[in-house]
Design a protein around this motif. Sequence first.
Motif, PDB file in Angstrom:
ATOM      1  N   GLN A 121       0.801  -1.222   0.000  1.00 14.52           N
ATOM      2  CA  GLN A 121       0.000   0.000   0.000  1.00 14.52           C
ATOM      3  C   GLN A 121       0.837   1.276   0.000  1.00 14.52           C
ATOM      4  O   GLN A 121       0.507   2.246  -0.681  1.00 14.52           O
ATOM      5  CB  GLN A 121      -0.958   0.025   1.192  1.00 14.52           C
TER       6      GLN A 121
ATOM      7  N   TYR B  25      -9.987   6.332  -2.643  1.00 17.35           N
ATOM      8  CA  TYR B  25      -9.782   5.511  -1.452  1.00 17.35           C
ATOM      9  C   TYR B  25      -8.906   4.318  -1.788  1.00 17.35           C
ATOM     10  O   TYR B  25      -8.680   3.983  -2.957  1.00 17.35           O
ATOM     11  CB  TYR B  25     -11.125   5.005  -0.892  1.00 17.35           C
TER      12      TYR B  25
ATOM     13  N   ARG C  86      -4.911   8.770   4.145  1.00 13.93           N
ATOM     14  CA  ARG C  86      -3.467   8.573   4.058  1.00 13.93           C
ATOM     15  C   ARG C  86      -3.024   9.040   2.680  1.00 13.93           C
ATOM     16  O   ARG C  86      -3.556   8.583   1.677  1.00 13.93           O
ATOM     17  CB  ARG C  86      -3.079   7.098   4.226  1.00 13.93           C
TER      18      ARG C  86
ATOM     19  N   ASP D  55      -8.414   5.793   3.771  1.00 19.35           N
ATOM     20  CA  ASP D  55      -7.812   4.501   4.102  1.00 19.35           C
ATOM     21  C   ASP D  55      -8.888   3.639   4.750  1.00 19.35           C
ATOM     22  O   ASP D  55      -9.309   3.902   5.880  1.00 19.35           O
ATOM     23  CB  ASP D  55      -6.650   4.728   5.067  1.00 19.35           C
TER      24      ASP D  55
ATOM     25  N   LEU E 116      -0.047   4.164  -2.915  1.00 19.96           N
ATOM     26  CA  LEU E 116      -0.797   5.386  -2.640  1.00 19.96           C
ATOM     27  C   LEU E 116      -0.352   6.608  -3.446  1.00 19.96           C
ATOM     28  O   LEU E 116      -1.209   7.349  -3.943  1.00 19.96           O
ATOM     29  CB  LEU E 116      -0.760   5.694  -1.139  1.00 19.96           C
TER      30      LEU E 116
ATOM     31  N   SER F 155      -5.244  -1.725   3.589  1.00 16.89           N
ATOM     32  CA  SER F 155      -4.594  -1.785   4.899  1.00 16.89           C
ATOM     33  C   SER F 155      -4.951  -3.064   5.647  1.00 16.89           C
ATOM     34  O   SER F 155      -6.135  -3.422   5.727  1.00 16.89           O
ATOM     35  CB  SER F 155      -5.012  -0.595   5.767  1.00 16.89           C
TER      36      SER F 155
END
Length: 417
Positions: A233, A247, A262, A267, A237, A251
């Motif tokens: 992740q 989104y 995040r 997140d 991102l 996680s």
Amino acid sequence: MRTVSRRGALGLGAGAAAAAGLAGCGTLMPSDASSHAAGSKNSPAPVRPLGDGSTSFTGKQPHQPTKPVPLEPGQAPPQFVVFSWDGAAEVGNGLFTRFLDLAKQYDAHMTFFLSGLYLLPESKKRLYDPPNNLRGASDIGYLTDEHIRATLKNVRRAWLDGHEIGTHFNGHFCAGTGTVGNWTPQQWRSEIEQAKSFVKEWRTNTGWTDLPALPFDYDKELVGGRTPCLLGQDNLLPTARELGWRYDASSPGGKQIWPEKRQGLWDLPLQAVPFPGHSFEVLSMDYNMLANQSINSTNAPSYNYPAWRTQAAESYIAGFRRAYETNRAPFFIGNHFEQWNGGIYMDAVEKALAYVAREKEKGEDVRLVSFRQFVDWLDVQKPEVLAQLRTLDVGQQPVGGWKSFLKSTATTSSSAA
């Protein structure tokens, strides 16, 4: 056959005792054009084929909730529940259709994370160039032509029914040097562009002209995903943000609390939930139930199935009730269209869905939504309200009740103005 080792990998548990906090891990036909009218009683939006005709613009997605509005001072937040599916393929077991039918029965919306490779024939596998792996390689199997056709049919139906089509990327690499956990932001961009191309160019890649187009523009539809095995992740991102995603659901080991952003994206993690009969908690995904019950075996002795089915269902229900009766944090459940251990996890998910739907029918503000619909709601809320909601820990009730707890945010906002 796809095995569980290809669908799940180590994630964070709720503690040292969590013992395997794992995760799985042409044109539009006239009948469809008349089935939705871009959200109004007017004529349907004109159909516009995109690219090679694999996808098309058909107007506003049907069967969407009313436009979200900010919470009023002192108003309790809704209880959001999101059922999501990794891979989202029809592989001959009827599970995709089963849950589309159940979603319609219970007036629920869901998120389907489509693996791009599931629309690419194996004969064309060398079109896939996975980062740090051999061209055409994949740790999940390519589908037969029959199953690609069925997957196209169900993905099409899913969108027309109001569900979200996200991405589970492509080759599902979870181990070795080629694992997605090692990919750079640039490599994630390559993987995403390829996943999108397999959806947007299935007609070219298959040569089929007898199937209708997917009724959406995937460049606009795709606003989030879940990585294989909940890995990578951090490097995903930055790329996701550049692509305008809203989104990410990758996680591992999240808690049942209100989410935050995040690197500019919401997140939305799988969450640790009560696991009946144990002192530790388990991630809210079918694979995690399996991993804790049968030590990764997908075909354990059948005499275990009744108890395990009940335990899995009760775990999901306990997670829902804990949030619903306390901090109203959104509840996220992840699944796969798999018949692991005799299909007991699919039965457990159905039981949990039915339970939540009954609570919704009682008149309380329970909403069965997709991730996209949930972030639509988040994005119109006042920042101070969301910040106040995030002060509530797992299982913590608002002091003085919701009317008192969220009334203070209105006072703070007024004072600041």
